[in-house]
Enzyme design. Structure first.
Site, PDB file in Angstrom:
ATOM      1  CE  LYS A 270      29.647 -46.851  -2.318  1.00 21.87           C
ATOM      2  NZ  LYS A 270      28.693 -45.935  -2.964  1.00 21.87           N
ATOM      3  NE  ARG A 345      18.856 -42.019  -0.893  1.00 19.30           N
ATOM      4  CZ  ARG A 345      18.939 -41.447  -2.086  1.00 19.30           C
ATOM      5  NH1 ARG A 345      17.849 -41.160  -2.764  1.00 19.30           N
ATOM      6  NH2 ARG A 345      20.113 -41.143  -2.614  1.00 19.30           N
TER       7      ARG A 345
HETATM    8  N1  BES Z   1      28.005 -43.380   0.660  1.00 22.78           N
HETATM    9  C1  BES Z   1      27.504 -43.074  -0.622  1.00 22.78           C
HETATM   10  C2  BES Z   1      27.698 -41.623  -0.988  1.00 22.78           C
HETATM   11  C3  BES Z   1      29.124 -41.182  -1.147  1.00 22.78           C
HETATM   12  C4  BES Z   1      29.731 -41.255  -2.373  1.00 22.78           C
HETATM   13  C5  BES Z   1      29.814 -40.663  -0.070  1.00 22.78           C
HETATM   14  C6  BES Z   1      31.042 -40.835  -2.505  1.00 22.78           C
HETATM   15  C7  BES Z   1      31.115 -40.241  -0.212  1.00 22.78           C
HETATM   16  C8  BES Z   1      31.730 -40.325  -1.423  1.00 22.78           C
HETATM   17  C9  BES Z   1      26.013 -43.376  -0.718  1.00 22.78           C
HETATM   18  O1  BES Z   1      25.581 -44.415   0.092  1.00 22.78           O
HETATM   19  C10 BES Z   1      25.715 -43.723  -2.127  1.00 22.78           C
HETATM   20  O2  BES Z   1      26.264 -44.670  -2.599  1.00 22.78           O
HETATM   21  N2  BES Z   1      24.857 -42.952  -2.769  1.00 22.78           N
HETATM   22  C11 BES Z   1      24.510 -43.160  -4.138  1.00 22.78           C
HETATM   23  C12 BES Z   1      23.016 -42.990  -4.273  1.00 22.78           C
HETATM   24  C13 BES Z   1      22.481 -43.429  -5.615  1.00 22.78           C
HETATM   25  C14 BES Z   1      22.617 -44.918  -5.777  1.00 22.78           C
HETATM   26  C15 BES Z   1      21.036 -43.017  -5.707  1.00 22.78           C
HETATM   27  C16 BES Z   1      25.256 -42.119  -4.972  1.00 22.78           C
HETATM   28  O3  BES Z   1      25.392 -40.980  -4.548  1.00 22.78           O
HETATM   29  O4  BES Z   1      25.726 -42.472  -6.056  1.00 22.78           O
HETATM   30 ZN    ZN Z   2      25.804 -46.344  -0.752  1.00 25.36          ZN
END
Ligand code: BES
Ligand code: ZN
Ligand code: ZN
Length: 493
Positions: A270, A345
């Site tokens: 991240k 997912r």
């Molecule tokens: N846990 C995150 C989503 C999230 C982001 C929850 C901010 C709460 C606050 C999830 O696992 C994630 O990182 N999703 C990515 C998906 C992308 C890489 C396709 C996202 O939403 O950026």
């Molecule tokens: Zn994630």
């Protein structure tokens, strides 16, 4: 566990004088005049007892009329405990405003051992909502070494003790979810989640089955994500509530929750890094459904409910999955992993396929902090709901308004479906073909591949699960979103 009971007290003034604080509601009428809300004769009795004209007192403060505005009036009368009257604004006297008023009262007495009786609401559902919100407003979580240990108790005036018992159970469940979410990830790993679930199952006589290690052979998504962590590996936690007695055609609801105890993003780390600090809440879906099951054991609806907690840590290590890996989900569907930060997912896909193929659910609901895109779309006050079942969507939107966990029905846009194509597997998991954006929509389209023909609802609660400020009914951090919604829906099916 921090919890403050909501209790019924008889409608006599002697009963409320045993509380430290009496909260009385007020509101602005259409003509601009002020009125006191709550049980009229009791409010009048309070005024007489203390020799106060409360509307006169109110005028002194020049209130704005915003729900949750609160003024304190010191009172003293011999032989009573009551030392304060709170004049609490109930805005437009709507249920949402009575919630805000409740939360304001709760927030005012946080960490204090104070008994508060509220005379703000009259109607059954409003009393319930208001009572729950007093507890939610009082909620705090911290690990400070000098933490204050006081706990307020809340009372409302009613003869309907069942209504208040329900409020108490629901408030307790939301606080339970919040506690799980606030627990930091150095304590909270998938094995810890399993031990929490086991404790609750034992106490509440729920069925439980936990799979780990070799038991997860068929759960390719859960293993791919969870084996990245040097902590105890992933856990599949199945908890069941089965009503007593035999009944034909009893409905079976299966709830699937994302339980990522910490989400670093994995190899697709991240960035910027400070977005990671909120990621101990990436198990808010699992926390919500565990708390719902705990409440159902007390509320005893005539519905069978199974909860599947898909627990893993998405860590960065030598055993992390790689972008380009191909994994096989429960049921045999293969998926090409593109971005390891889209781990939610992958664990949900196993849970949904398991439910569809082995549990024969009448309703299949998943709840997950799935995409940042859901927060971009709706902010933090609404959960994003996806389903093709319009009637179900309508009823869930109504339950959302009633319970306080509001939902917005989002579209499953078929035009974006081809984004999930893969040259080497059944699907790619981040919908990276094409350039559709709409990350929350394409994530939902991915999940839909695993639900068969079930009546399925997907709740993306990435925004609503966490509050960035201490405001309204929520503290900064985990909100417990989904608990009130699912309890209300299930108990009124
Ligand atoms: N846990 C995150 C989503 C999230 C982001 C929850 C901010 C709460 C606050 C999830 O696992 C994630 O990182 N999703 C990515 C998906 C992308 C890489 C396709 C996202 O939403 O950026
Ligand atoms: Zn994630
Ligand atoms: Zn995540």
């Amino acid at each position: 566990m921090q919890f403050s009971p909501v209790m019924a007290s008889g409608p006599r003034i002697e009963n409320i004088l045993t509380c430290d604080v009496i909260s009385i509601g007020f509101a602005k009428e259409k003509d601009g005049s002020w009125v006191l809300t709550g049980p009229t004769s009791l409010v009048a009795n309070v005024e007489t007892f203390f020799g106060l004209d409360l509307l006169d007192e109110l005028a002194f403060f020049t209130p704005s009329g915003k729900a949750g505005e609160l003024f304190e009036i010191p009172v003293s009368a011999q032989a009573t405990k009551a030392g304060r009257i709170f004049l609490t604004c109930v805005g437009d006297k709507t249920t949402p405003d009575l919630r805000l008023a409740g939360a304001a009262i709760g927030r005012k007495v946080r960490e204090k051992s104070i008994d508060v009786v509220s005379l703000c609401a009259k109607d059954k559902l409003e009393i319930k909502a208001h009572a729950i919100s007093m507890v939610l407003g009082a909620y705090t979580w911290n690990q400070k070494s000098d933490a204050k240990k006081g706990k307020p108790k809340f009372f409302v005036v009613t003869n309907d003790s069942r209504n208040i018992e329900e409020a108490q159970i629901i408030a307790h469940a939301v606080c339970m979810a919040r506690n799980l979410i606030h627990t930091p990830a150095n304590i909270k790993n998938p094995a810890w989640m399993a031990s929490q679930a086991q404790k609750i199952a034992r106490e509440k006589k729920l069925t439980i089955n936990v799979l780990a290690g070799k038991g997860l052979d068929k759960f390719g998504g859960l293993r791919a994500v969870g084996n990245s962590s040097p902590n105890p590996g992933p856990r599949f936690i199945q908890i069941g509530y089965v009503p007593k007695g035999v009944k034909k055609n009893r409905k079976h609801i299966v709830l699937v929750g994302k339980g990522i105890t910490f989400d670093t993003g994995g190899i697709s780390l991240k960035r910027p890094y400070d977005t990671m600090t909120a990621m101990k809440s990436d198990m808010a879906g699992a926390a919500a459904i565990l708390s719902v099951l705990s409440a159902l054991a007390d509320l005893k609806p005539d519905v069978q409910v199974s909860a599947l907690l898909m627990c893993a840590e998405n860590a960065l290590s030598g055993t992390s999955q790689r972008p380009s890996d191909v994994i096989t989900h429960f049921g045999g569907t293969t998926v090409e992993v593109i971005n390891t930060d889209a781990e939610g997912r992958l664990v949900l896909a196993d849970g949904l396929a398991f439910a569809d193929l082995t549990l024969n659910p009448d309703f299949l609901v998943d709840i997950a902090t799935l995409t940042g895109a859901a927060t971009l779309a709706l902010g933090r006050q609404y959960g994003a709901m996806y389903t093709r079942d319009k009637a179900l969507a309508r009823s869930l939107v109504a339950v959302g308004e009633r319970s306080g966990d509001r939902l917005w029905h989002m579209p499953l846009i078929d035009d974006y479906e081809d984004a999930l194509e893969s040259d080497i597997a059944d699907f790619n998991h981040t919908a990276d073909k094409g350039d559709y954006s709409a990350g929350s929509v394409t994530a939902a389209l991915f999940l839909e591949k695993f639900v068969g023909d079930r009546r399925w609802v997907h709740l993306d609660i990435a925004g609503a699960a966490r509050s960035e400020s201490d405001a309204g009914e929520s503290p900064k951090g985990g909100t417990g979103f989904g608990v009130r919604l699912l309890i209300d829906w299930i108990t009124n099916l």
